[in-house]
Design a protein around this motif. Structure first.
Motif, PDB file in Angstrom:
ATOM      1  N   ALA A 134       0.801  -1.228   0.000  1.00  0.00           N
ATOM      2  CA  ALA A 134       0.000   0.000   0.000  1.00  0.00           C
ATOM      3  C   ALA A 134       0.835   1.282   0.000  1.00  0.00           C
ATOM      4  O   ALA A 134       0.519   2.227  -0.744  1.00  0.00           O
ATOM      5  N   PRO A 135       1.909   1.369   0.793  1.00  0.00           N
ATOM      6  CA  PRO A 135       2.672   2.635   0.805  1.00  0.00           C
ATOM      7  C   PRO A 135       3.278   3.017  -0.542  1.00  0.00           C
ATOM      8  O   PRO A 135       3.501   4.205  -0.793  1.00  0.00           O
ATOM      9  N   GLU A 136       3.538   2.056  -1.390  1.00  0.00           N
ATOM     10  CA  GLU A 136       4.183   2.347  -2.668  1.00  0.00           C
ATOM     11  C   GLU A 136       3.192   2.509  -3.817  1.00  0.00           C
ATOM     12  O   GLU A 136       3.581   2.826  -4.941  1.00  0.00           O
ATOM     13  N   LEU A 137       1.897   2.297  -3.547  1.00  0.00           N
ATOM     14  CA  LEU A 137       0.880   2.362  -4.589  1.00  0.00           C
ATOM     15  C   LEU A 137       0.188   3.719  -4.582  1.00  0.00           C
ATOM     16  O   LEU A 137       0.089   4.371  -3.544  1.00  0.00           O
ATOM     17  N   PRO A 138      -0.334   4.156  -5.737  1.00  0.00           N
ATOM     18  CA  PRO A 138      -1.070   5.427  -5.768  1.00  0.00           C
ATOM     19  C   PRO A 138      -2.389   5.321  -5.012  1.00  0.00           C
ATOM     20  O   PRO A 138      -2.900   4.219  -4.779  1.00  0.00           O
ATOM     21  N   GLU A 139      -2.939   6.464  -4.635  1.00  0.00           N
ATOM     22  CA  GLU A 139      -4.201   6.452  -3.885  1.00  0.00           C
ATOM     23  C   GLU A 139      -5.349   5.930  -4.738  1.00  0.00           C
ATOM     24  O   GLU A 139      -6.228   5.214  -4.256  1.00  0.00           O
ATOM     25  N   TRP A 140      -5.356   6.313  -6.015  1.00  0.00           N
ATOM     26  CA  TRP A 140      -6.439   5.926  -6.922  1.00  0.00           C
ATOM     27  C   TRP A 140      -5.868   5.265  -8.174  1.00  0.00           C
ATOM     28  O   TRP A 140      -4.809   5.655  -8.662  1.00  0.00           O
ATOM     29  N   ASP A 141      -6.596   4.284  -8.688  1.00  0.00           N
ATOM     30  CA  ASP A 141      -6.229   3.657  -9.950  1.00  0.00           C
ATOM     31  C   ASP A 141      -6.873   4.454 -11.090  1.00  0.00           C
ATOM     32  O   ASP A 141      -8.082   4.384 -11.302  1.00  0.00           O
ATOM     33  N   THR A 142      -6.069   5.200 -11.807  1.00  0.00           N
ATOM     34  CA  THR A 142      -6.574   5.985 -12.947  1.00  0.00           C
ATOM     35  C   THR A 142      -6.028   5.450 -14.260  1.00  0.00           C
ATOM     36  O   THR A 142      -6.278   6.031 -15.310  1.00  0.00           O
ATOM     37  N   ALA A 143      -5.295   4.340 -14.202  1.00  0.00           N
ATOM     38  CA  ALA A 143      -4.676   3.793 -15.413  1.00  0.00           C
ATOM     39  C   ALA A 143      -5.618   2.880 -16.186  1.00  0.00           C
ATOM     40  O   ALA A 143      -5.411   2.638 -17.376  1.00  0.00           O
ATOM     41  N   HIS A 144      -6.648   2.385 -15.515  1.00  0.00           N
ATOM     42  CA  HIS A 144      -7.544   1.436 -16.162  1.00  0.00           C
ATOM     43  C   HIS A 144      -8.926   2.052 -16.388  1.00  0.00           C
ATOM     44  O   HIS A 144      -9.235   3.128 -15.877  1.00  0.00           O
ATOM     45  N   GLU A 145      -9.740   1.356 -17.136  1.00  0.00           N
ATOM     46  CA  GLU A 145     -11.079   1.848 -17.450  1.00  0.00           C
ATOM     47  C   GLU A 145     -11.890   2.064 -16.175  1.00  0.00           C
ATOM     48  O   GLU A 145     -11.930   1.189 -15.304  1.00  0.00           O
ATOM     49  N   PRO A 146     -12.558   3.205 -16.037  1.00  0.00           N
ATOM     50  CA  PRO A 146     -13.372   3.444 -14.835  1.00  0.00           C
ATOM     51  C   PRO A 146     -14.495   2.415 -14.696  1.00  0.00           C
ATOM     52  O   PRO A 146     -15.076   1.955 -15.693  1.00  0.00           O
ATOM     53  N   TYR A 147     -14.801   2.065 -13.473  1.00  0.00           N
ATOM     54  CA  TYR A 147     -15.886   1.124 -13.205  1.00  0.00           C
ATOM     55  C   TYR A 147     -16.587   1.521 -11.918  1.00  0.00           C
ATOM     56  O   TYR A 147     -16.027   2.226 -11.071  1.00  0.00           O
ATOM     57  N   VAL A 148     -17.840   1.087 -11.805  1.00  0.00           N
ATOM     58  CA  VAL A 148     -18.545   1.228 -10.528  1.00  0.00           C
ATOM     59  C   VAL A 148     -18.420  -0.085  -9.789  1.00  0.00           C
ATOM     60  O   VAL A 148     -18.198  -1.143 -10.385  1.00  0.00           O
ATOM     61  N   LYS A 149     -18.554  -0.022  -8.487  1.00  0.00           N
ATOM     62  CA  LYS A 149     -18.405  -1.224  -7.668  1.00  0.00           C
ATOM     63  C   LYS A 149     -19.638  -1.389  -6.795  1.00  0.00           C
ATOM     64  O   LYS A 149     -20.071  -0.449  -6.126  1.00  0.00           O
ATOM     65  N   LEU A 150     -20.210  -2.585  -6.797  1.00  0.00           N
ATOM     66  CA  LEU A 150     -21.329  -2.918  -5.926  1.00  0.00           C
ATOM     67  C   LEU A 150     -20.781  -3.569  -4.671  1.00  0.00           C
ATOM     68  O   LEU A 150     -20.049  -4.561  -4.734  1.00  0.00           O
ATOM     69  N   THR A 151     -21.110  -3.005  -3.525  1.00  0.00           N
ATOM     70  CA  THR A 151     -20.587  -3.501  -2.257  1.00  0.00           C
ATOM     71  C   THR A 151     -21.696  -3.505  -1.212  1.00  0.00           C
ATOM     72  O   THR A 151     -22.804  -3.016  -1.441  1.00  0.00           O
ATOM     73  N   ARG A 152     -21.365  -4.040  -0.040  1.00  0.00           N
ATOM     74  CA  ARG A 152     -22.265  -4.049   1.125  1.00  0.00           C
ATOM     75  C   ARG A 152     -23.648  -4.602   0.765  1.00  0.00           C
ATOM     76  O   ARG A 152     -24.675  -4.085   1.194  1.00  0.00           O
ATOM     77  N   VAL A 153     -23.670  -5.657  -0.043  1.00  0.00           N
ATOM     78  CA  VAL A 153     -24.944  -6.299  -0.391  1.00  0.00           C
ATOM     79  C   VAL A 153     -25.333  -7.220   0.765  1.00  0.00           C
ATOM     80  O   VAL A 153     -24.614  -8.167   1.078  1.00  0.00           O
ATOM     81  N   ALA A 154     -26.466  -6.928   1.385  1.00  0.00           N
ATOM     82  CA  ALA A 154     -26.843  -7.692   2.582  1.00  0.00           C
ATOM     83  C   ALA A 154     -28.357  -7.794   2.690  1.00  0.00           C
ATOM     84  O   ALA A 154     -29.082  -6.826   2.440  1.00  0.00           O
ATOM     85  N   VAL A 155     -28.817  -8.968   3.072  1.00  0.00           N
ATOM     86  CA  VAL A 155     -30.225  -9.209   3.375  1.00  0.00           C
ATOM     87  C   VAL A 155     -30.284  -9.883   4.740  1.00  0.00           C
ATOM     88  O   VAL A 155     -29.537 -10.834   5.001  1.00  0.00           O
ATOM     89  N   VAL A 156     -31.153  -9.384   5.617  1.00  0.00           N
ATOM     90  CA  VAL A 156     -31.226  -9.968   6.953  1.00  0.00           C
ATOM     91  C   VAL A 156     -31.660 -11.430   6.849  1.00  0.00           C
ATOM     92  O   VAL A 156     -32.388 -11.827   5.938  1.00  0.00           O
TER      93      VAL A 156
END
Length: 223
Positions: free
Chosen positions: A111-133
């Motif tokens: 992590a310390p040697e990597l950039p904060e954001w990945d701007t080299a690849h195609e932009p994408y959205v991410k689906l996260t925190r999918v939860a059903v009780v």
């Protein structure tokens, strides 16, 4: 009569909105409960109480800039005078680009040697925190939430691109072409496959909070 469900969209709350995990152990709503509180309650019940993830990792830097959807069960849909409240039972979060480099997950020591954001690849959205009780699983609600989030994204390309532009602060808008990523727990990999997602073996398998994950991609057509 089959159960009646509705969904509510929660816009990005922004950095000025304090986000804290509720301490309740139920999903009961009140007149003053907000959809955002409902979303965080479900996440707390599923990921922290049930799956034993750490509270410190549940709310992250993506929450202020992400959209969420909460799905509700209506116990008496034909009885407006009923005093029973609708019950929040599922949630999903859509995180716009940009995202940190994937190597931060698979090789956190880099992590310390990597950039904060990945701007080299195609932009994408991410689906996260999918939860059903737990008591509402088996009704296809996770699939419904994924489909609803993707359908919204298809018609709101400009909002997604502006969100990414605001994070980078460069004044340059990156075009989003419908690419979607999920970090799927391996136990639900099959569900996402049936929804048209493909596992990217090149991303490998990694551990998040003691649970094995895989990366899966899908491209949606844009409106």
């Amino acid at each position: 009569m089959p159960p009646t469900f509705t969904t509510t969209l929660i816009p990005p709350p922004g950095k000025s909105t304090p986000l804290t995990l509720p301490t309740t152990t139920t999903t009961t709503t009140t007149a003053t409960t907000t959809p955002l509180t409902d979303a965080l309650t479900i996440r707390s019940l599923v990921f922290i109480t049930e799956q034993h993830c750490t509270p410190e990792s549940e709310i992250d830097n993506d929450d202020p800039r992400s959209w969420q959807w909460v799905i509700y069960h209506h116990p008496h849909p034909q009885s407006p005078s009923s005093t029973e409240s609708k019950t929040p039972i599922g949630v999903i979060r859509l995180v716009p680009p940009p995202h940190p480099p994937h190597e931060i997950l698979t090789h956190p020591e880099r992590a310390p040697e990597l950039p904060e954001w990945d701007t080299a690849h195609e932009p994408y959205v991410k689906l996260t925190r999918v939860a059903v009780v737990k008591e509402w699983r088996g009704y296809g609600l996770a699939r419904r939430l994924v489909e609803e989030a993707l359908e919204w994204a298809r018609g709101h390309v400009g909002e997604i691109e502006r969100a990414g532009e605001g994070v980078l602060g460069t004044g340059e808008r990156k075009e989003w072409k419908g690419l979607v990523l999920v970090h799927a727990q391996t136990q639900v990999e099959g569900m996402y496959t049936r929804m048209g997602f493909e596992t990217d073996e090149g991303l490998g398998r990694w551990d998040e909070e003691g649970i094995e994950h895989v990366g899966m991609w899908r491209r949606v057509g844009l409106v």
